[in-house]
Design an enzyme around this catalytic site. Sequence first.
Site, PDB file in Angstrom:
ATOM      1  N   ALA A 138     -28.169  -7.811  20.999  1.00 38.99           N
ATOM      2  CA  ALA A 138     -29.438  -8.306  20.438  1.00 38.99           C
ATOM      3  C   ALA A 138     -30.351  -7.147  20.063  1.00 38.99           C
ATOM      4  CB  ALA A 138     -30.117  -9.233  21.443  1.00 38.99           C
ATOM      5  N   ASP A 173     -26.910 -10.541  24.935  1.00 35.42           N
ATOM      6  CA  ASP A 173     -27.050  -9.106  25.224  1.00 35.42           C
ATOM      7  C   ASP A 173     -26.972  -8.932  26.729  1.00 35.42           C
ATOM      8  OD1 ASP A 173     -28.357  -6.629  23.362  1.00 35.42           O
ATOM      9  OD2 ASP A 173     -28.488  -6.338  25.541  1.00 35.42           O
ATOM     10  N   ARG A 184     -26.366   5.313  16.455  1.00 38.21           N
ATOM     11  CA  ARG A 184     -26.378   6.772  16.329  1.00 38.21           C
ATOM     12  C   ARG A 184     -27.760   7.355  16.561  1.00 38.21           C
ATOM     13  NH1 ARG A 184     -24.014   9.184  11.091  1.00 38.21           N
ATOM     14  NH2 ARG A 184     -24.607   7.227  10.157  1.00 38.21           N
ATOM     15  N   HIS A 241     -15.598   3.543   6.889  1.00 42.39           N
ATOM     16  CA  HIS A 241     -17.051   3.659   6.906  1.00 42.39           C
ATOM     17  C   HIS A 241     -17.391   4.982   7.561  1.00 42.39           C
ATOM     18  CE1 HIS A 241     -21.177   2.455   6.988  1.00 42.39           C
ATOM     19  NE2 HIS A 241     -21.246   2.400   8.287  1.00 42.39           N
TER      20      HIS A 241
HETATM   21  O1  TXD Z   1     -22.103  -0.668   8.554  1.00 41.27           O
HETATM   22  C1  TXD Z   1     -22.038  -0.800   9.746  1.00 41.27           C
HETATM   23  N1  TXD Z   1     -20.962  -1.313  10.286  1.00 41.27           N
HETATM   24  C2  TXD Z   1     -23.167  -0.430  10.609  1.00 41.27           C
HETATM   25  C3  TXD Z   1     -22.906  -0.248  12.011  1.00 41.27           C
HETATM   26  C4  TXD Z   1     -24.502  -0.432  10.144  1.00 41.27           C
HETATM   27  C5  TXD Z   1     -25.542  -0.311  11.020  1.00 41.27           C
HETATM   28  C6  TXD Z   1     -25.351  -0.193  12.450  1.00 41.27           C
HETATM   29  N2  TXD Z   1     -24.015   0.073  12.828  1.00 41.27           N
HETATM   30  C7  TXD Z   1     -23.657   0.059  14.258  1.00 41.27           C
HETATM   31  O2  TXD Z   1     -23.961  -1.227  14.821  1.00 41.27           O
HETATM   32  C8  TXD Z   1     -24.416   1.032  15.111  1.00 41.27           C
HETATM   33  O3  TXD Z   1     -23.894   2.336  14.994  1.00 41.27           O
HETATM   34  C9  TXD Z   1     -24.196   0.418  16.476  1.00 41.27           C
HETATM   35  O4  TXD Z   1     -22.908   0.779  16.934  1.00 41.27           O
HETATM   36  C10 TXD Z   1     -24.222  -1.086  16.219  1.00 41.27           C
HETATM   37  C11 TXD Z   1     -25.538  -1.772  16.580  1.00 41.27           C
HETATM   38  O5  TXD Z   1     -26.614  -1.144  15.924  1.00 41.27           O
HETATM   39  P1  TXD Z   1     -28.125  -1.503  16.328  1.00 41.27           P
HETATM   40  O6  TXD Z   1     -29.004  -0.686  15.470  1.00 41.27           O
HETATM   41  O7  TXD Z   1     -28.316  -2.963  16.414  1.00 41.27           O
HETATM   42  O8  TXD Z   1     -28.162  -0.904  17.814  1.00 41.27           O
HETATM   43  P2  TXD Z   1     -29.188  -1.275  18.986  1.00 41.27           P
HETATM   44  O9  TXD Z   1     -30.508  -1.701  18.440  1.00 41.27           O
HETATM   45  O10 TXD Z   1     -29.132  -0.131  19.940  1.00 41.27           O
HETATM   46  O11 TXD Z   1     -28.536  -2.556  19.669  1.00 41.27           O
HETATM   47  C12 TXD Z   1     -27.356  -2.541  20.384  1.00 41.27           C
HETATM   48  C13 TXD Z   1     -27.469  -3.627  21.422  1.00 41.27           C
HETATM   49  C14 TXD Z   1     -28.533  -3.336  22.512  1.00 41.27           C
HETATM   50  O12 TXD Z   1     -29.461  -4.400  22.594  1.00 41.27           O
HETATM   51  C15 TXD Z   1     -27.708  -3.212  23.783  1.00 41.27           C
HETATM   52  O13 TXD Z   1     -28.398  -3.697  24.932  1.00 41.27           O
HETATM   53  C16 TXD Z   1     -26.522  -4.077  23.451  1.00 41.27           C
HETATM   54  O14 TXD Z   1     -26.212  -3.755  22.097  1.00 41.27           O
HETATM   55  N3  TXD Z   1     -25.364  -3.828  24.275  1.00 41.27           N
HETATM   56  C17 TXD Z   1     -24.593  -4.811  24.776  1.00 41.27           C
HETATM   57  N4  TXD Z   1     -24.681  -6.146  24.651  1.00 41.27           N
HETATM   58  C18 TXD Z   1     -23.745  -6.883  25.271  1.00 41.27           C
HETATM   59  N5  TXD Z   1     -22.744  -6.342  26.001  1.00 41.27           N
HETATM   60  C19 TXD Z   1     -22.627  -5.000  26.147  1.00 41.27           C
HETATM   61  N6  TXD Z   1     -21.631  -4.484  26.874  1.00 41.27           N
HETATM   62  C20 TXD Z   1     -23.584  -4.182  25.519  1.00 41.27           C
HETATM   63  N7  TXD Z   1     -23.769  -2.838  25.450  1.00 41.27           N
HETATM   64  C21 TXD Z   1     -24.850  -2.632  24.687  1.00 41.27           C
END
Ligand code: TXD
Length: 323
Positions: free
Chosen positions: A21, A44, A93, A186
């Site tokens: 989330a 999340d 990242r 990507h």
């Molecule tokens: O083109 C693409 N595919 C991409 C990929 C474009 C943009 C973002 N991209 C990737 O998506 C980025 O490099 C990350 O690997 C993911 C998610 O990006 P976001 O910006 O949404 O990251 P956030 O805001 O840090 O959110 C990640 C959430 C955060 O709320 C954590 O608490 C949760 O993931 N999280 C989990 N949820 C459930 N279960 C587990 N194990 C868990 N670990 C982290």
Amino acid sequence: MKAITTTTISCKSPRVTIIGAGKVGSTLTQRIAEKDLADVVLLDLVEGLPQGIALDLSEAQGVELHSSKIIGTNDYADTVGSDIVVITAGLARKPGMSRDDLLYINAKIVVEAAQKALTYSPNAMFIVITNPLDVMTYLVWKAVGLPHTQVVGMAGVLDSSRLQAFIAMELGVSIANVNALVLGGHGDLMLPLLRYCTVSGVPITEIMSKSDIDRLVERTRHGGAEIVKLLKTGGAFYAPASSACVMIESMIRNQSRILPAAAYLKGEYGLHDIFIGVPCRLGCHGVEKVLEVDLTEEETESLHASAASVRQNIDLAFAHLKM
Ligand code: TXD
């Protein structure tokens, strides 16, 4: 008086679970709900986060007037019966960090998340968003053991949309007149297919200089990093969420749109047993077809180089996870 015949219609709305989330997951939830595409379960591990986002979005419903239900949860049991599971969970990242730095951390997260989600939605289609994208998509496919048509990764729509935006900005034309196609992994080895990038049907190679095109391609390649640098905390999320949403829409509404996405290849483009960005037809059965467009020798080489780098990371991730 004529007899009134009654028909029974299914009252079940499509259900999309989004794991993670964060920025992408929450923005995608909003897009799906406001387009009335499906009910959304946002999950999340952080307690309160998905519940807070779901409540906030539900409170906007009186104004937005959509009928999607939004549930925020930390419990996979609430995801039961999902048609689509989207995995965004993981780390984003940080400045200076490459997508591959995230490999080991995110590999463990996506494999666990996919397996838990599968328990409650054994026939769902999985859309992977977490980076490094092509590797994570492969791991999710292996972790769930579903037909490869039910697993797809989102990146090509985003990369293509970025290039499309840069072309429209450069030429000062409506984005509606611009088409762009980016294939490959990507990452820095993504493959923009310039002959297939057009403005009102005219290839950009005929209306732009090589140096201008090269500049836009470079900007596209580093499109994610450019935003990370500006935002300083986290990466892009609006365009990624829009890109995932168009894939979900094509699947839920069975639109059969041709979209570039990370799909499983078994011989197409001379590649085997790998997920990588190629044009696909996305419909209610998932990846219904992989389209093979003609590539030059140079483009084929680039695609294979991109695939080799994905393969290397798959092997590293497997060794790390002992899968
Ligand atoms: O083109 C693409 N595919 C991409 C990929 C474009 C943009 C973002 N991209 C990737 O998506 C980025 O490099 C990350 O690997 C993911 C998610 O990006 P976001 O910006 O949404 O990251 P956030 O805001 O840090 O959110 C990640 C959430 C955060 O709320 C954590 O608490 C949760 O993931 N999280 C989990 N949820 C459930 N279960 C587990 N194990 C868990 N670990 C982290």
